[in-house]
Design a protein around this motif. Structure first.
Motif, PDB file in Angstrom:
ATOM      1  N   THR A  76      10.286  -0.549  -5.438  1.00 48.87           N
ATOM      2  CA  THR A  76      10.859  -0.700  -4.138  1.00 48.87           C
ATOM      3  C   THR A  76      10.279  -2.130  -3.183  1.00 48.87           C
ATOM      4  O   THR A  76      10.959  -2.877  -2.575  1.00 48.87           O
ATOM      5  N   TYR A  77       9.010  -2.109  -3.098  1.00 46.62           N
ATOM      6  CA  TYR A  77       8.493  -3.279  -2.585  1.00 46.62           C
ATOM      7  C   TYR A  77       8.807  -4.699  -3.098  1.00 46.62           C
ATOM      8  O   TYR A  77       9.361  -5.621  -2.500  1.00 46.62           O
ATOM      9  N   SER A  78       8.842  -4.764  -4.432  1.00 45.99           N
ATOM     10  CA  SER A  78       9.260  -6.268  -4.979  1.00 45.99           C
ATOM     11  C   SER A  78      10.900  -6.225  -4.980  1.00 45.99           C
ATOM     12  O   SER A  78      11.396  -7.326  -4.501  1.00 45.99           O
ATOM     13  N   LEU A 130       0.797  -1.411  -0.106  1.00 41.47           N
ATOM     14  CA  LEU A 130       0.006  -0.029  -0.054  1.00 41.47           C
ATOM     15  C   LEU A 130       0.856   1.221   0.160  1.00 41.47           C
ATOM     16  O   LEU A 130       0.679   2.092  -0.725  1.00 41.47           O
ATOM     17  N   TYR A 131       2.143   1.289   0.729  1.00 41.84           N
ATOM     18  CA  TYR A 131       2.788   2.521   0.897  1.00 41.84           C
ATOM     19  C   TYR A 131       3.962   2.558   0.143  1.00 41.84           C
ATOM     20  O   TYR A 131       4.750   3.614   0.059  1.00 41.84           O
ATOM     21  N   LEU A 132       4.449   1.648  -0.544  1.00 38.87           N
ATOM     22  CA  LEU A 132       5.688   1.546  -1.412  1.00 38.87           C
ATOM     23  C   LEU A 132       5.435   1.489  -2.860  1.00 38.87           C
ATOM     24  O   LEU A 132       4.460   1.016  -3.158  1.00 38.87           O
ATOM     25  N   ASN A 170       4.032   6.227  -8.716  1.00 37.74           N
ATOM     26  CA  ASN A 170       3.091   6.407  -7.473  1.00 37.74           C
ATOM     27  C   ASN A 170       4.054   6.889  -6.064  1.00 37.74           C
ATOM     28  O   ASN A 170       3.613   6.882  -4.958  1.00 37.74           O
ATOM     29  N   ALA A 171       5.362   6.748  -6.451  1.00 35.73           N
ATOM     30  CA  ALA A 171       6.269   7.168  -5.302  1.00 35.73           C
ATOM     31  C   ALA A 171       6.072   8.364  -4.502  1.00 35.73           C
ATOM     32  O   ALA A 171       6.032   8.679  -3.274  1.00 35.73           O
ATOM     33  N   ILE A 226       7.362   3.410   7.119  1.00 33.95           N
ATOM     34  CA  ILE A 226       6.355   2.504   7.605  1.00 33.95           C
ATOM     35  C   ILE A 226       6.163   1.145   6.658  1.00 33.95           C
ATOM     36  O   ILE A 226       6.559  -0.165   6.883  1.00 33.95           O
ATOM     37  N   GLY A 227       5.991   1.542   5.489  1.00 33.88           N
ATOM     38  CA  GLY A 227       5.956   0.386   4.512  1.00 33.88           C
ATOM     39  C   GLY A 227       7.180  -0.147   4.091  1.00 33.88           C
ATOM     40  O   GLY A 227       7.192  -1.466   4.118  1.00 33.88           O
TER      41      GLY A 227
END
Length: 380
Positions: free
Chosen positions: A139-141, A133-135, A189-190, A200-201
């Motif tokens: 970055t998330y991957s 949701l936040y990243l 969407n960064a 937090i993410g």
């Protein structure tokens, strides 16, 4: 996938319903072992890929509930209950031996074990939801790709995993493959997320990757030290009961957070309609169960590290499927990631083949040695 699962259960699962002790993975592998492993690999890759695509569809078409996204990852366990009943040793007409009963862990031990795993899964899935949701996707991957490294560390200390050059090569190649996809992903969407939420993410995703890796190693340790049974029902138990606990935890979270109030509105405003909304959630839950059975089966048959290797192998599969179903762009980076992932996978499989060959040679030498000893004894 459900049909494949049923066929596998009938053909292969019937050979696993006998209550026999857990054996060491260094034993020579029978062809039935390879059939089971290949089946579990197909379950994990197909189930995980389909579940991720359906999860993306849920968010793309108007879904936005973190707890609902977490809930469907464990809520599909009831579809496995008929198989649990069928393969349970207590449903067989053959009486269970005294030694078999004595070998079973205490009910209190199992309740604690399954409850702990269920709560661990609830927290882990929720952290992944916050991270997504936040990243930015890139970055998330990239952070999710670190779970293979975490798992290598946990496997070394908890499961006495031995690292050959081929296994190290596999881990490195698959990590690079996932990282290539992450660097190549969209991060448009960064700028829409505040710095505090970004932190937090970031922390949630790293924590989720480490927790998931710990979970895999602990499951393998539990099979070896607590469950001590080579049965298909043992795999089902490890999936169904923790999933029940995790689902209950998600229901509590859904009501405690107040997100349940917005679900009716979310369904009405879903771009594809109410029926599509429900079918997306249902099939997401089912495919996560298929993936989980494959994951646990590979932990049971091989190791937690191998199951994570196959899970990471699915990372480049998803972008390829996204090109087909979501009309994403296909480029050289995605193709390179796929090739590296396949190379890493084959490297690990080749190590399994070498280990199997060595085990067969040792077994044959031992048998010849025993025959020679018996021959000498007979001459005397």
């Amino acid at each position: 996938m459900s049909a494949n699962f049923f066929v596998y259960v009938i053909v292969v699962g019937q050979n696993q319903d006998e209550d026999i002790p857990f054996t060491n993975q260094s034993q020579p592998k029978h062809y039935k072992w390879w059939i089971r492993v290949i089946s579990y690999i197909l379950f994990l890759i197909s189930g995980q890929s389909a579940a991720i695509l359906l999860g993306r569809l849920y968010f793309d078409k108007g879904g936005n509930s973190k707890w609902m996204a977490t809930f469907v990852q464990s809520a599909g366990f009831p579809i496995l209950l008929p198989f649990l009943f069928y393969f349970s040793p207590f449903t067989k007409s053959v009486p269970v031996s005294v030694t078999s009963v004595a070998r079973r862990p205490k009910i209190s031990t199992l309740v604690f074990l399954y409850s702990a795993f269920g709560l661990l899964l609830t927290g882990d899935n929720l952290m992944y939801s916050y991270g997504l949701l936040y990243l930015p996707v890139s970055t998330y991957s990239l952070l999710c790709a670190t779970q293979l490294a975490f798992n290598a560390v946990f496997s070394f200390f908890l499961n006495s995993q031995k690292f050959s050059p081929f296994i190290l090569n596999s881990v490195i190649l698959l990590t690079i493959s996932a990282s290539l996809l992450a660097v190549n992903s969209d991060s448009e969407n960064a700028s829409t997320v505040s710095k505090g939420k970004y932190v937090i993410g970031f922390l949630c995703t790293v924590g989720a990757s480490a927790t998931y890796s710990l979970y895999l190693s602990l499951v393998q340790l539990s099979f070896e030290k607590v469950i001590k049974r080579e049965t298909f029902s043992a795999v089902l138990d490890m999936q169904i009961y923790p999933s029940f606990v995790a689902t209950c935890g998600c229901v509590v979270g859904l009501f405690a957070s107040g997100e349940w109030r917005s679900l009716s509105k979310e369904m009405k405003e879903y771009k594809e309609g109410k029926v599509s909304y429900m079918m997306t959630l249902i099939f997401t839950a089912v495919t996560w169960q298929v993936a989980s059975i494959g994951l646990l089966g590979l932990i049971f048959e091989v190791s937690s590290l191998f199951s994570n290797v196959i899970s990471t192998l699915a990372s480049p599969v998803v972008p390829i499927l996204a090109v087909i179903f979501f009309h994403d762009k296909m480029d050289g980076i995605k193709a390179m990631a796929m090739l590296l992932a396949i190379w890493g996978f084959l490297s690990y499989i080749y190590q399994q083949y070498l280990d199997d060959s060595k085990s067969k040679v040792k077994k044959k030498m031992k048998a010849n040695s025993n025959e020679a000893s018996l021959g000498l004894t007979g001459q005397v």
